[in-house]
Design an enzyme around this catalytic site. Sequence first.
Site, mmCIF file in Angstrom:
data_model
loop_
_atom_site.group_PDB
_atom_site.id
_atom_site.type_symbol
_atom_site.label_atom_id
_atom_site.label_comp_id
_atom_site.label_asym_id
_atom_site.label_seq_id
_atom_site.Cartn_x
_atom_site.Cartn_y
_atom_site.Cartn_z
ATOM 1 N N GLY A 1 0.644 -1.136 0.046
ATOM 2 C CA GLY A 1 0.062 0.067 -0.035
ATOM 3 C C GLY A 1 0.772 1.100 -0.028
ATOM 4 N N ASP A 2 0.088 2.372 -0.035
ATOM 5 C CA ASP A 2 0.714 3.730 -0.001
ATOM 6 C C ASP A 2 0.222 4.757 1.176
ATOM 7 O OD1 ASP A 2 1.443 6.109 -0.565
ATOM 8 O OD2 ASP A 2 0.782 6.361 -2.516
ATOM 9 N N PHE A 3 1.121 4.895 2.122
ATOM 10 C CA PHE A 3 0.524 5.809 3.322
ATOM 11 C C PHE A 3 0.003 7.053 3.064
ATOM 12 C CE2 PHE A 3 5.476 5.708 4.366
ATOM 13 C CZ PHE A 3 5.463 6.637 3.580
ATOM 14 N N HIS B 1 10.634 12.088 9.187
ATOM 15 C CA HIS B 1 11.620 13.080 9.006
ATOM 16 C C HIS B 1 12.093 13.146 7.488
ATOM 17 C CE1 HIS B 1 15.155 9.893 9.502
ATOM 18 N NE2 HIS B 1 14.295 9.342 8.431
#
Length: 345
Positions: free
Chosen positions: A235-237, A255
Amino acid sequence: MSQHPRPSSTPPPAALIMTQMVYGFWVSRCLQIMAELGLADTIGDVPKSVEDLAKASGTHAPALRRMLRLLSGLGVLRKDEQSDCWGLTELGSMLRKDNPGSVYGSLRAHGHILSWQAWGDLKGSLTTGQPSVEKFMGDSFFNYLAAHPEDAAIFNGSMAAYQTLNAPAVVNAYDFSAARTVMDVGGGTGTLISHILQAHPAIRGSIFEMAHVAVEARERLASMGLKERCDVVDGDFFATIPQGQDVYILSQILHDWDDEKSLRILSNIRQAMRPDSKLLIVETVLPGDNAMHFGNLYDMAMLVLVGGQERTEAEYIALAQKAGMKVANILPTTMPPSVVELVPA
């Protein structure tokens, strides 16, 4: 007979201290080349002659001897005067690939030409506020690495080595015993989650990662015998996060990003959290001005490489509030990162 001068008990003058700072990158470069040539692994447990080291590394023996002399003066190597062979000190053993605390990966990454180019254009980043490395990559840092697997392997090796040092410190600093499920969002190949699962047999873990990283994560977890206790979800956060975990973790993720993108990640996690869920942010928390701290160096690296930043406690509190959460606790570890615990507001 000449005599070596005795060490002075008086503090060094400011000019000498500043001179050492000015030339500090020369030392770093020698260590980077030592890692690139694999000299620490060639030496191993048995000291080697400079001729043997030069032959193994394809270098010029008299020139190599001069670098070895420098590093011996810094406590990295020690030459045996009788055998004329060079061995590793305890400090120098940190350059071996097989050392659990090895800095080999970090030296290879920060000795990479892209890192040197980025730092060489630090003024450009200070002028624009943007990562200077994009000038040389022609793309963002992460997009470039996705398209260049050999370079990616070098930088990923650095991150894996850093996580190997951080993971035990995080497990020792935070009490995971009440959790049943833990998801490491952007958890790489599973260094941190594997330490958590090994320390807490009752926990079920999961990693949420991009597809190309998830493949390697599954292989690594299987090799560690953790395949049945840890799922790997593609997935893609920046899009959406799986719901309903007891504990979510973002380790060395925020960061990499500016406040806008970090807030998007945090907001997606907040939407996935239950009222009793917790989010652990594992990052260096900057102490503020007039303090010598490793995080300040890393903060500059984030500027020139990816356009991200390290943050202070106040900045984490503000970011959490915007995402509908609050900082419940900040736990220091034995390593530079702290564990910033967030709960729904």
